[in-house]
Design a protein around this motif. Structure first.
Motif, PDB file in Angstrom:
ATOM      1  N   GLU A 102       0.814  -1.211   0.000  1.00 13.97           N
ATOM      2  CA  GLU A 102       0.000   0.000   0.000  1.00 13.97           C
ATOM      3  C   GLU A 102       0.851   1.267   0.000  1.00 13.97           C
ATOM      4  OE1 GLU A 102      -2.726  -0.168   3.231  1.00 13.97           O
ATOM      5  OE2 GLU A 102      -3.801  -1.932   2.454  1.00 13.97           O
ATOM      6  N   ASN A 103       2.004   1.215   0.617  1.00 15.80           N
ATOM      7  CA  ASN A 103       2.881   2.380   0.659  1.00 15.80           C
ATOM      8  C   ASN A 103       3.451   2.651  -0.732  1.00 15.80           C
ATOM      9  OD1 ASN A 103       5.688   3.712   0.983  1.00 15.80           O
ATOM     10  ND2 ASN A 103       4.747   4.015   2.998  1.00 15.80           N
ATOM     11  N   ARG A 104       3.240   3.858  -1.239  1.00 15.26           N
ATOM     12  CA  ARG A 104       3.647   4.175  -2.614  1.00 15.26           C
ATOM     13  C   ARG A 104       5.166   4.154  -2.780  1.00 15.26           C
ATOM     14  NH1 ARG A 104      -0.441   9.178  -4.300  1.00 15.26           N
ATOM     15  NH2 ARG A 104      -2.375   8.114  -3.703  1.00 15.26           N
ATOM     16  N   PHE A 105       5.885   4.603  -1.769  1.00 18.25           N
ATOM     17  CA  PHE A 105       7.340   4.602  -1.877  1.00 18.25           C
ATOM     18  C   PHE A 105       7.874   3.175  -1.922  1.00 18.25           C
ATOM     19  CE2 PHE A 105      11.502   4.358   0.254  1.00 18.25           C
ATOM     20  CZ  PHE A 105      12.251   5.139  -0.622  1.00 18.25           C
ATOM     21  N   LEU A 106       7.372   2.323  -1.043  1.00 21.72           N
ATOM     22  CA  LEU A 106       7.815   0.929  -1.044  1.00 21.72           C
ATOM     23  C   LEU A 106       7.402   0.238  -2.347  1.00 21.72           C
ATOM     24  CD1 LEU A 106       7.025  -0.180   2.637  1.00 21.72           C
ATOM     25  CD2 LEU A 106       9.230   0.475   1.638  1.00 21.72           C
ATOM     26  N   LEU A 107       6.245   0.616  -2.877  1.00 19.81           N
ATOM     27  CA  LEU A 107       5.805   0.045  -4.152  1.00 19.81           C
ATOM     28  C   LEU A 107       6.748   0.457  -5.272  1.00 19.81           C
ATOM     29  CD1 LEU A 107       3.705  -1.498  -5.812  1.00 19.81           C
ATOM     30  CD2 LEU A 107       2.390   0.634  -6.015  1.00 19.81           C
ATOM     31  N   ALA A 108       7.194   1.728  -5.248  1.00 21.42           N
ATOM     32  CA  ALA A 108       8.139   2.201  -6.273  1.00 21.42           C
ATOM     33  C   ALA A 108       9.462   1.461  -6.167  1.00 21.42           C
ATOM     34  CB  ALA A 108       8.355   3.707  -6.119  1.00 21.42           C
ATOM     35  N   VAL A 109       9.927   1.226  -4.938  1.00 20.66           N
ATOM     36  CA  VAL A 109      11.178   0.483  -4.744  1.00 20.66           C
ATOM     37  C   VAL A 109      11.030  -0.943  -5.260  1.00 20.66           C
ATOM     38  CG1 VAL A 109      12.761  -0.462  -3.021  1.00 20.66           C
ATOM     39  CG2 VAL A 109      11.915   1.878  -2.780  1.00 20.66           C
ATOM     40  N   ALA A 110       9.904  -1.585  -4.935  1.00 22.77           N
ATOM     41  CA  ALA A 110       9.674  -2.959  -5.387  1.00 22.77           C
ATOM     42  C   ALA A 110       9.583  -3.024  -6.907  1.00 22.77           C
ATOM     43  CB  ALA A 110       8.384  -3.500  -4.762  1.00 22.77           C
ATOM     44  N   ALA A 111       8.930  -2.026  -7.514  1.00 21.49           N
ATOM     45  CA  ALA A 111       8.820  -1.994  -8.972  1.00 21.49           C
ATOM     46  C   ALA A 111      10.198  -1.815  -9.614  1.00 21.49           C
ATOM     47  CB  ALA A 111       7.889  -0.856  -9.398  1.00 21.49           C
ATOM     48  N   PHE A 112      11.028  -0.972  -8.995  1.00 22.33           N
ATOM     49  CA  PHE A 112      12.395  -0.766  -9.489  1.00 22.33           C
ATOM     50  C   PHE A 112      13.182  -2.071  -9.433  1.00 22.33           C
ATOM     51  CE2 PHE A 112      16.876   0.149  -8.736  1.00 22.33           C
ATOM     52  CZ  PHE A 112      17.176   1.009  -9.776  1.00 22.33           C
ATOM     53  N   VAL A 113      13.048  -2.806  -8.332  1.00 26.01           N
ATOM     54  CA  VAL A 113      13.736  -4.092  -8.189  1.00 26.01           C
ATOM     55  C   VAL A 113      13.248  -5.075  -9.258  1.00 26.01           C
ATOM     56  CG1 VAL A 113      14.053  -6.107  -6.696  1.00 26.01           C
ATOM     57  CG2 VAL A 113      14.178  -3.802  -5.729  1.00 26.01           C
ATOM     58  N   CYS A 114      11.944  -5.077  -9.512  1.00 22.22           N
ATOM     59  CA  CYS A 114      11.398  -5.946 -10.560  1.00 22.22           C
ATOM     60  C   CYS A 114      12.002  -5.613 -11.919  1.00 22.22           C
ATOM     61  CB  CYS A 114       9.871  -5.805 -10.628  1.00 22.22           C
ATOM     62  SG  CYS A 114       8.994  -6.541  -9.236  1.00 22.22           S
ATOM     63  N   GLY A 115      12.191  -4.312 -12.183  1.00 17.30           N
ATOM     64  CA  GLY A 115      12.808  -3.905 -13.441  1.00 17.30           C
ATOM     65  C   GLY A 115      14.238  -4.400 -13.555  1.00 17.30           C
ATOM     66  N   CYS A 116      14.998  -4.305 -12.460  1.00 17.16           N
ATOM     67  CA  CYS A 116      16.384  -4.790 -12.468  1.00 17.16           C
ATOM     68  C   CYS A 116      16.439  -6.293 -12.674  1.00 17.16           C
ATOM     69  CB  CYS A 116      17.070  -4.412 -11.157  1.00 17.16           C
ATOM     70  SG  CYS A 116      17.301  -2.625 -10.919  1.00 17.16           S
ATOM     71  N   ILE A 117      15.514  -7.012 -12.017  1.00 23.41           N
ATOM     72  CA  ILE A 117      15.467  -8.467 -12.172  1.00 23.41           C
ATOM     73  C   ILE A 117      15.159  -8.834 -13.615  1.00 23.41           C
ATOM     74  CG2 ILE A 117      14.159 -10.545 -11.562  1.00 23.41           C
ATOM     75  CD1 ILE A 117      13.834  -9.358  -8.759  1.00 23.41           C
ATOM     76  N   MET A 118      14.249  -8.093 -14.239  1.00 18.31           N
ATOM     77  CA  MET A 118      13.891  -8.361 -15.633  1.00 18.31           C
ATOM     78  C   MET A 118      15.102  -8.177 -16.547  1.00 18.31           C
ATOM     79  SD  MET A 118      11.318  -9.160 -17.678  1.00 18.31           S
ATOM     80  CE  MET A 118       9.776  -8.645 -16.924  1.00 18.31           C
ATOM     81  N   VAL A 119      15.877  -7.108 -16.326  1.00 13.23           N
ATOM     82  CA  VAL A 119      17.068  -6.858 -17.144  1.00 13.23           C
ATOM     83  C   VAL A 119      18.077  -7.987 -16.976  1.00 13.23           C
ATOM     84  CG1 VAL A 119      19.060  -5.348 -17.455  1.00 13.23           C
ATOM     85  CG2 VAL A 119      16.792  -4.357 -17.169  1.00 13.23           C
ATOM     86  N   CYS A 120      18.343  -8.365 -15.729  1.00 15.72           N
ATOM     87  CA  CYS A 120      19.314  -9.441 -15.456  1.00 15.72           C
ATOM     88  C   CYS A 120      18.871 -10.749 -16.087  1.00 15.72           C
ATOM     89  CB  CYS A 120      19.493  -9.617 -13.954  1.00 15.72           C
ATOM     90  SG  CYS A 120      20.307  -8.225 -13.137  1.00 15.72           S
ATOM     91  N   ALA A 121      17.573 -11.045 -16.000  1.00 18.49           N
ATOM     92  CA  ALA A 121      17.057 -12.295 -16.553  1.00 18.49           C
ATOM     93  C   ALA A 121      17.250 -12.356 -18.058  1.00 18.49           C
ATOM     94  CB  ALA A 121      15.571 -12.448 -16.208  1.00 18.49           C
TER      95      ALA A 121
END
Length: 206
Positions: A102-121
């Protein structure tokens, strides 16, 4: 869901969630086009507009003996293909996790991590595909006279090394290359002029 219903649903989303959906949908369309072009052989390399084309003359550091220290791996992270993969991960990561975080900042951090994981994959997947594609049975001397494409920008006047993609008997190899002329950006067609030390290609513009 018809178009009017979709518009009403979209406009009813909170602004931050609307941004994630916009990124996810737009990047999914671009990704689908990119994959289609790759499958039909038109999108094997990133375009000449990649960030990797930026002048990074200091990225290839010579050792004083004509050899270079290849730091291309870091530069190759910043390409159009990887930018698309990153945004795809950010968009869908934000959409999928919005109901959990629910926290927008934590959601942005999680989305950023997902983007990095996608690039690495995708980097790992691409490297594995390149290993499967190449059978290792080639003689670098066979590249002389061949027309190939620059994959990683080649600095001018043999001040550093870039990389080119050369085809050997149906398999594609990425090989270090230098040029005696002006710098050559990625995506440029070049001809292999000669081989130095059985490991380095000297190329020239067509």
């Amino acid at each position: 869901m018809n178009f009017e219903v979709f518009v009403d649903w979209y406009q009813g989303l909170p602004p931050y969630l609307r941004a994630y959906w916009t990124i996810a949908i737009a990047m999914s369309v671009v990704f689908a086009i990119q994959m289609t072009l790759t499958l039909i052989g038109l999108g094997d390399t990133d375009s000449a507009g990649d960030i990797g084309d930026m002048d990074a003359g200091g990225a290839d550091l010579g050792d004083g003996n004509g050899h270079t220290m290849d730091t291309g791996g870091a530069i190759q992270l910043f390409t159009i293909r990887n930018t698309i993969n990153f945004l795809l991960g950010v968009g869908w990561g934000g959409v999928c996790l919005s109901g959990v975080i629910e926290n927008r900042f934590l959601l942005a951090v999680a989305a950023f991590v997902c983007g990095c994981i996608m690039v690495c994959a995708f980097i790992l997947m691409y490297k594995q595909l390149m290993k499967l594609e190449g059978n290792g049975s080639y003689r670098i001397e066979e590249s002389v006279g061949q027309v190939c494409e620059v994959y990683l920008r080649i600095p001018g006047s043999r001040s550093g090394s870039g990389k080119v993609q050369v085809s050997f008997h149906g398999s594609v190899q990425e090989l270090p290359a230098q040029t005696e002329g002006d710098a050559i950006p990625s995506g440029t067609k070049v001809r292999v002029a000669k081989v130095v030390d059985k490991s380095l290609l000297i190329v020239e513009r067509l």
